[in-house]
Write an enzyme that holds these catalytic residues in place. Structure first.
Site, short mmCIF file in Angstrom:
data_model
loop_
_atom_site.label_atom_id
_atom_site.label_comp_id
_atom_site.label_asym_id
_atom_site.label_seq_id
_atom_site.Cartn_x
_atom_site.Cartn_y
_atom_site.Cartn_z
N GLY A 92 -2.06 -1.56 4.52
CA GLY A 92 -2.53 -0.97 5.71
C GLY A 92 -2.26 0.53 5.97
O GLY A 92 -2.82 0.93 7.02
N LYS A 192 -9.94 6.27 -5.76
CA LYS A 192 -8.79 6.40 -7.00
C LYS A 192 -9.39 6.14 -8.28
O LYS A 192 -9.91 5.03 -8.54
CB LYS A 192 -7.71 5.38 -6.44
CG LYS A 192 -6.67 5.58 -7.86
CD LYS A 192 -5.23 5.24 -7.25
CE LYS A 192 -4.86 3.77 -6.85
NZ LYS A 192 -3.70 3.60 -6.05
N1 SAM Z 1 -4.34 2.21 0.23
C1 SAM Z 1 -3.32 1.20 0.60
C2 SAM Z 1 -2.49 1.63 1.68
O1 SAM Z 1 -2.02 2.64 1.90
O2 SAM Z 1 -1.60 0.68 2.29
C3 SAM Z 1 -2.35 0.66 -0.81
C4 SAM Z 1 -3.49 0.24 -1.68
S1 SAM Z 1 -2.89 -0.57 -3.19
C5 SAM Z 1 -2.18 1.04 -4.07
C6 SAM Z 1 -3.95 -1.24 -4.16
C7 SAM Z 1 -4.48 -2.59 -3.56
O3 SAM Z 1 -5.84 -2.67 -4.13
C8 SAM Z 1 -3.61 -3.79 -3.77
O4 SAM Z 1 -3.10 -4.13 -2.53
C9 SAM Z 1 -4.53 -4.77 -4.52
O5 SAM Z 1 -4.26 -5.98 -4.15
C10 SAM Z 1 -5.99 -4.19 -3.90
N2 SAM Z 1 -6.98 -4.78 -4.95
C11 SAM Z 1 -6.97 -4.65 -6.34
N3 SAM Z 1 -8.10 -5.21 -6.65
C12 SAM Z 1 -8.78 -5.74 -5.46
C13 SAM Z 1 -9.96 -6.48 -5.63
N4 SAM Z 1 -10.54 -7.00 -6.67
N5 SAM Z 1 -10.24 -6.76 -4.51
C14 SAM Z 1 -9.57 -6.32 -3.32
N6 SAM Z 1 -8.48 -5.84 -3.37
C15 SAM Z 1 -7.91 -5.30 -4.50
#
Ligand code: SAM
Length: 239
Positions: A92, A192
């Site tokens: 979050g 990203k």
């Molecule tokens: N922007 C977030 C924050 O600041 O808290 C951090 C995000 S983290 C780097 C990347 C996220 O992408 C992970 O929590 C992962 O579960 C999610 N993710 C990856 N593939 C996904 C998908 N197919 N659907 C939903 N979420 C996904």
């Protein structure tokens, strides 16, 4: 201005002091039986990372919050957004930044495979964004065009660079398709991507759909990480 923690640009200073700590390090984790080298490295990096400290100090759920803050510092897009989609939102941090920068005015729909602690102003879905059900649910929740679609999604890493790159690009493509369906005129898309940036065909399509498309690696993105970000501004709805 972001209160940026002091660190070397690369974070890779190799000189060690008599305790075996490299410059900027406060902690050294000993490898013990049963602990994988990779998890020792992760733990050591976390303990010595000034952005982790800063996130704790500033009340952000993740150090990734600083990446969005730095993207905004460079491209100034958050101040006027009212409706935002946060893809890969857990835990979050990016949603917290949007709420803070808009004085809690923005409304956010976020999605992640993982559960997310509630935040006032945000609706979080725990679903796979690539599924048809997730897209339908998000479209159902929207009550008009969106100002910003941001994706920090990263596919779970396999250790094989090309596979990880390809999987993350697939997520960006789906996010871009969603952005095209939902963005308002003049809207913004952030995603990203990995080193090398977006796929050439996708980039060409983006350049048609937006006034400007740029790549930028914010200072808080670790130098050794292959990630960088795409910032597309000025969506042209009629294309
Ligand atoms: N922007 C977030 C924050 O600041 O808290 C951090 C995000 S983290 C780097 C990347 C996220 O992408 C992970 O929590 C992962 O579960 C999610 N993710 C990856 N593939 C996904 C998908 N197919 N659907 C939903 N979420 C996904």
């Amino acid at each position: 201005m972001i209160k940026r923690p002091k660190l070397s640009r690369t974070g890779n200073v190799r000189k060690t002091n008599p305790q075996g700590l490299t410059r900027g390090e406060k902690f050294r984790v000993k490898t013990s039986r049963g602990r994988k080298i990779s998890s020792v490295r992760w733990l050591q990096r976390q303990l010595n990372d000034p952005y982790v400290d800063a996130a704790r100090r500033d009340g952000y759920r993740a150090r990734s919050a600083y990446k969005l803050l730095e993207l905004d510092e460079k491209f100034s897009f958050l101040q006027h957004v009212k409706s935002v989609i946060d893809l890969g939102a857990a835990p979050g941090g990016w949603s917290q930044v949007v709420l803070k920068k808009t004085s809690r005015y923005a409304r956010i729909i976020g999605i992640d495979l993982l559960p997310i602690e509630p935040l006032e102003g945000a609706t979080f879905l725990q679903m796979d964004f690539t599924s048809k059900e997730a897209e339908d649910k998000m479209l159902e929740l929207l009550d008009g065009p969106v100002d910003l679609v941001m994706s920090d999604m990263a596919a779970a890493t396999t250790g094989h660079q090309q596979t990880d790159h390809t999987r993350t690009l697939a997520l960006v493509e789906i996010a871009f398709d969603f952005a095209k369906k939902t963005l308002a005129e003049g809207g913004i898309f952030i995603a990203k991507v990995f080193r090398g940036g977006a796929d050439q065909d996708m980039l060409a399509e983006m350049k048609k759909c937006f006034k400007t498309v740029r790549h930028y690696k914010p200072p808080s993105s670790r130098a050794e990480s292959a990630e960088t970000f795409l910032i597309a501004q000025g969506f042209k709805k009629e294309i």
